[in-house]
Scaffold this active site. Sequence first.
Site, PDB file in Angstrom:
ATOM      1  N   THR A 123       0.823  -1.209   0.000  1.00 37.00           N
ATOM      2  CA  THR A 123       0.000   0.000   0.000  1.00 37.00           C
ATOM      3  C   THR A 123       0.853   1.254   0.000  1.00 37.00           C
ATOM      4  O   THR A 123       1.977   1.258   0.552  1.00 37.00           O
ATOM      5  CB  THR A 123      -0.909   0.005   1.246  1.00 37.00           C
ATOM      6  OG1 THR A 123      -1.524   1.296   1.380  1.00 37.00           O
ATOM      7  CG2 THR A 123      -0.113  -0.264   2.515  1.00 37.00           C
ATOM      8  N   TYR A 134      -1.671   0.112  10.499  1.00 35.51           N
ATOM      9  CA  TYR A 134      -1.879  -0.578   9.220  1.00 35.51           C
ATOM     10  C   TYR A 134      -0.668  -0.401   8.307  1.00 35.51           C
ATOM     11  O   TYR A 134      -0.089  -1.373   7.807  1.00 35.51           O
ATOM     12  CB  TYR A 134      -3.147  -0.065   8.537  1.00 35.51           C
ATOM     13  CG  TYR A 134      -3.229  -0.449   7.082  1.00 35.51           C
ATOM     14  CD1 TYR A 134      -3.305  -1.791   6.704  1.00 35.51           C
ATOM     15  CD2 TYR A 134      -3.214   0.522   6.083  1.00 35.51           C
ATOM     16  CE1 TYR A 134      -3.364  -2.148   5.361  1.00 35.51           C
ATOM     17  CE2 TYR A 134      -3.273   0.172   4.743  1.00 35.51           C
ATOM     18  CZ  TYR A 134      -3.351  -1.165   4.386  1.00 35.51           C
ATOM     19  OH  TYR A 134      -3.387  -1.515   3.063  1.00 35.51           O
TER      20      TYR A 134
END
Length: 330
Positions: A119, A143
């Site tokens: 990501t 995250y």
Amino acid sequence: MTETPVLVVGGAGYIGAHTCLALSKRGFLPIVYDNLTNGHGEFVKWGPLEQGDIRDRARLDEVLAKHKPAAILHFAALIEVGESVKDPVAFYENNVIGSLTLLAAAQAAGIKAFVFSSTCATYGLPEGVPMDEQHRQVPINPYGRTKWMVEQALKDYDQYTGFRSVILRYFNAAGADFEGRIGEWHTPETHAIPLALDAALGRRDGFKVFGSDYDTRDGTCVRDYIHVLDLADAHVRAVEYLLNDGASVELNLGTGTGTTVKELLAAIEKVSGCPFPVDYTERRLGDSTTLVANNDKARDVLGWVPQYTLDDIIRSAWAWHSTSNLVSQS
């Protein structure tokens, strides 16, 4: 011709399922490995489903011995930034410990190709736009940090054990299969396009915009929306690249074009033909002003060029959410 088996870990989820569709079109047999916590059995349409958790080494060994895949694609992560702040332990257990368990099983099974779903959140706040792969990585939430940790492990595994991988850093995945077989289905839903589409469909009371005073062309945040089928295509290319002895590499997956929240909402209203209330409220802590990818490296390494426009994204998502979305509305 016999289809080449590949293990798609998390293949019953949104991006994983679309990648299974793309793999099946290119001569691969996607073996889905998923615990169905966030994935959907209904999305497993192009190969068998093996139910299991990435933290279960014995189950992973069993499935790898049974199917003998040529490659592994790893999508099985917890992804919601807000949840990672509320419950970081779950994110470290699944995203880090689970990934390391999967990597150990892959190495023991002699797997030579590993594609990792990462990501742009590993970059943290942008120091320049568009962002390329050399951008400093300073993730700002659990995250992003869990994804960054797995990236570091993969780089060490490559350098010291010869285990090759492609790290794919997504920007904003969106859209759906144009035939309506699968689409974006999260519970709860937190992504902008499905939330706005649900507002247009009258399933929720309008859409909330966080911040309208950013230093952008209309005051709202800018994001790089990439069609999920373009992402899926990049994953198939990454598998083919590794199976042809490609070296380990990290690549950004985005269009290189930024869209403001206001522009996105206008496009959704145009495609849907359904106006909906929009509420402008305070900024959210940690939101970046602009996140746009430099995708030159993915083009150079994989020959990958995004095919779909923002209009394609919204039209395909609208078709899914208005007719095929399996989520029961309450």
